[in-house]
Design an enzyme around this catalytic site. Sequence first.
Site, PDB file in Angstrom:
ATOM      1  N   CYS A   1       0.912  -1.322   0.162  1.00 34.12           N
ATOM      2  CA  CYS A   1       0.190  -0.216   0.331  1.00 34.12           C
ATOM      3  C   CYS A   1       0.932   1.837   0.484  1.00 34.12           C
ATOM      4  O   CYS A   1       2.343   1.130  -0.308  1.00 34.12           O
ATOM      5  CB  CYS A   1      -1.126   0.296   1.291  1.00 34.12           C
ATOM      6  N   THR A   2       0.078   1.887  -0.076  1.00 35.08           N
ATOM      7  CA  THR A   2       0.940   3.598  -0.235  1.00 35.08           C
ATOM      8  C   THR A   2       0.353   4.257   1.513  1.00 35.08           C
ATOM      9  O   THR A   2      -0.372   4.154   1.687  1.00 35.08           O
ATOM     10  CB  THR A   2       0.452   4.277  -0.896  1.00 35.08           C
TER      11      THR A   2
END
Length: 179
Positions: free
Chosen positions: A60-61
Site C-alpha cells: 500500500c501507499t
Amino acid sequence: MQAPLLSILGLALLGALHAQGDAPVQAGFQEEQFTGKWYSIGLASNSNWFKDKKHLMKMCTTVVSATADGNLEVTSTYPKADRCETKNSLYIKTEEPGRFSYTSPRWGSKHDIRIVETNYDEYALVATQISKSSGTSTMVLLYSRTKELSPERLERFTQFSKEQGLADEDILILPKTGK
C-alpha cells in the site's frame, strides 16, 4: 544446585523478552525529511489480526505529513477486495524525536511507534508495540520510497523483526499491486 541455575535462566529469559519491546529510535531523527510518500514493502506482526488477514495483504501507499504542532498525519491507502480504502492516523510526538504515540479510535489500542532507522530517501524501518485489554503485540513495518528495495534492506527488515521476537511465519514481504 538446579534451582539457582533455573533462576538465572529465568532472569535471562525475562531480560531477553523485555529487550524485544525496547526498539531503538533513529539518532538525530529529522521529521521534515521523513514526510512524503512511502510504499509499505514489508509487514511483520505477532497479532491475531495479522495472522487472520496476512493472506489478503498487498503493498500500500502511505503519505506522511507534519502538522504545525510537530505531530505526524499518516494516510495509508490499500487495496481491499475490488476497491481502495484509506485510513488516516495522527501520530502524537513524544519527548523523544522519532517516537510517537497513537490510540486507535476504533479498537482503543495504544501504539508506541518508533522510527528505528531510515536514510529518508530510500527506506524506513518502523517498530510498534501495541497494547490493548487482551494483551500486547509487536508490529514492524518496512517502508520504501519506491516499490522495490535491495535484498540487503529486505534482509535487514527480516533480521530486525526476528530481533523483536517475531518468527518467520510472522514476517511478510507484501505483494505488489497495480492499483
